[in-house]
Design a protein around this motif. Sequence first.
Motif, PDB file in Angstrom:
ATOM      1  N   ALA A  11      -6.353   9.858 -31.097  1.00  0.00           N
ATOM      2  CA  ALA A  11      -5.240   9.908 -30.164  1.00  0.00           C
ATOM      3  C   ALA A  11      -5.804  10.222 -28.780  1.00  0.00           C
ATOM      4  O   ALA A  11      -6.097  11.370 -28.469  1.00  0.00           O
ATOM      5  CB  ALA A  11      -4.234  10.969 -30.594  1.00  0.00           C
ATOM      6  N   LEU A  12      -6.012   9.178 -27.986  1.00  0.00           N
ATOM      7  CA  LEU A  12      -6.583   9.331 -26.651  1.00  0.00           C
ATOM      8  C   LEU A  12      -5.559   8.914 -25.608  1.00  0.00           C
ATOM      9  O   LEU A  12      -5.128   7.759 -25.587  1.00  0.00           O
ATOM     10  CB  LEU A  12      -7.837   8.454 -26.495  1.00  0.00           C
ATOM     11  CG  LEU A  12      -9.028   8.823 -27.364  1.00  0.00           C
ATOM     12  CD1 LEU A  12     -10.121   7.768 -27.237  1.00  0.00           C
ATOM     13  CD2 LEU A  12      -9.568  10.181 -26.964  1.00  0.00           C
ATOM     14  N   PRO A  13      -5.170   9.831 -24.718  1.00  0.00           N
ATOM     15  CA  PRO A  13      -4.230   9.459 -23.658  1.00  0.00           C
ATOM     16  C   PRO A  13      -4.850   8.408 -22.737  1.00  0.00           C
ATOM     17  O   PRO A  13      -5.974   8.555 -22.279  1.00  0.00           O
ATOM     18  CB  PRO A  13      -4.015  10.771 -22.904  1.00  0.00           C
ATOM     19  CG  PRO A  13      -4.457  11.844 -23.841  1.00  0.00           C
ATOM     20  CD  PRO A  13      -5.523  11.239 -24.690  1.00  0.00           C
ATOM     21  N   LEU A  14      -4.113   7.331 -22.490  1.00  0.00           N
ATOM     22  CA  LEU A  14      -4.559   6.273 -21.592  1.00  0.00           C
ATOM     23  C   LEU A  14      -3.740   6.344 -20.315  1.00  0.00           C
ATOM     24  O   LEU A  14      -2.513   6.305 -20.350  1.00  0.00           O
ATOM     25  CB  LEU A  14      -4.391   4.901 -22.263  1.00  0.00           C
ATOM     26  CG  LEU A  14      -4.815   3.683 -21.454  1.00  0.00           C
ATOM     27  CD1 LEU A  14      -6.289   3.756 -21.052  1.00  0.00           C
ATOM     28  CD2 LEU A  14      -4.544   2.408 -22.248  1.00  0.00           C
TER      29      LEU A  14
ATOM     30  N   ASP B 118       5.721   8.461 -21.771  1.00  0.00           N
ATOM     31  CA  ASP B 118       6.061   8.933 -23.114  1.00  0.00           C
ATOM     32  C   ASP B 118       5.189  10.152 -23.367  1.00  0.00           C
ATOM     33  O   ASP B 118       3.967  10.060 -23.308  1.00  0.00           O
ATOM     34  CB  ASP B 118       5.799   7.852 -24.165  1.00  0.00           C
ATOM     35  CG  ASP B 118       6.269   8.246 -25.560  1.00  0.00           C
ATOM     36  OD1 ASP B 118       6.634   9.426 -25.784  1.00  0.00           O
ATOM     37  OD2 ASP B 118       6.263   7.376 -26.445  1.00  0.00           O
ATOM     38  N   SER B 119       5.790  11.284 -23.632  1.00  0.00           N
ATOM     39  CA  SER B 119       5.026  12.528 -23.752  1.00  0.00           C
ATOM     40  C   SER B 119       4.237  12.631 -25.056  1.00  0.00           C
ATOM     41  O   SER B 119       3.324  13.436 -25.159  1.00  0.00           O
ATOM     42  CB  SER B 119       5.947  13.740 -23.627  1.00  0.00           C
ATOM     43  OG  SER B 119       6.868  13.762 -24.701  1.00  0.00           O
TER      44      SER B 119
ATOM     45  N   GLN C  26      -0.658   2.747 -22.455  1.00  0.00           N
ATOM     46  CA  GLN C  26      -0.621   3.664 -21.310  1.00  0.00           C
ATOM     47  C   GLN C  26       0.607   4.557 -21.423  1.00  0.00           C
ATOM     48  O   GLN C  26       1.724   4.075 -21.491  1.00  0.00           O
ATOM     49  CB  GLN C  26      -0.534   2.888 -19.992  1.00  0.00           C
ATOM     50  CG  GLN C  26      -1.816   2.346 -19.496  1.00  0.00           C
ATOM     51  CD  GLN C  26      -1.658   1.727 -18.102  1.00  0.00           C
ATOM     52  OE1 GLN C  26      -0.645   1.858 -17.431  1.00  0.00           O
ATOM     53  NE2 GLN C  26      -2.689   1.022 -17.690  1.00  0.00           N
ATOM     54  N   ARG C  27       0.372   5.857 -21.452  1.00  0.00           N
ATOM     55  CA  ARG C  27       1.470   6.838 -21.478  1.00  0.00           C
ATOM     56  C   ARG C  27       1.504   7.638 -20.182  1.00  0.00           C
ATOM     57  O   ARG C  27       2.425   8.398 -19.946  1.00  0.00           O
ATOM     58  CB  ARG C  27       1.299   7.810 -22.652  1.00  0.00           C
ATOM     59  CG  ARG C  27       1.096   7.169 -24.000  1.00  0.00           C
ATOM     60  CD  ARG C  27       2.350   6.589 -24.544  1.00  0.00           C
ATOM     61  NE  ARG C  27       2.056   5.912 -25.811  1.00  0.00           N
ATOM     62  CZ  ARG C  27       2.884   5.884 -26.819  1.00  0.00           C
ATOM     63  NH1 ARG C  27       4.033   6.476 -26.736  1.00  0.00           N
ATOM     64  NH2 ARG C  27       2.557   5.227 -27.906  1.00  0.00           N
TER      65      ARG C  27
END
Length: 163
Positions: free
Chosen positions: A31-34, A143-144, A152-153
């Motif tokens: 789970a890597l934030p983009l 999106d949190s 992309q969040r």
Amino acid sequence: MRSLLPIAVILTAAALTQSCNTSGCTDNQSALPLAGYYSSSSGAEISVADMSVRGEGAPGDSVLYGPGETRSEVYLPFRSNTDRTSWIFTYEPDEATSVSDRIDFTYTSTPHFASEECGAMYFYRITSVAHTSNLIDSVVITDSLITNVNEQRIRIYFRTADN
């Protein structure tokens, strides 16, 4: 009884073969934030050159990428053993100029069991974002919930020359 022994051996062999199979795992097991880069004036996606991105407080303040690369998005890994991760964005168009901004993400991390084959990973829920405003105009969370979906969040809006 003797006729059941060969069946038990075959079932055991099949179970062992299946437990070593990784074909059931998804491509993205983390789970890597983009985060994407955008112009604050036009809202359009932009590519940024001459910028480095490094983690603050990480061992060796790890650099994700340096000023020689041009990017329109970046993965910003979160640490699962804490509830906050900070990233430093430094714009260095020449040797004499350097402008930095910092983004602080606060979040909760939740272990998520994917499967026996794939193991576990952490999902993150962003609870707040703070940033400095030298080049960064704003940071928007679309999106949190950060999962292993490659989407992309986070949108980072930079002040550009047309501002």
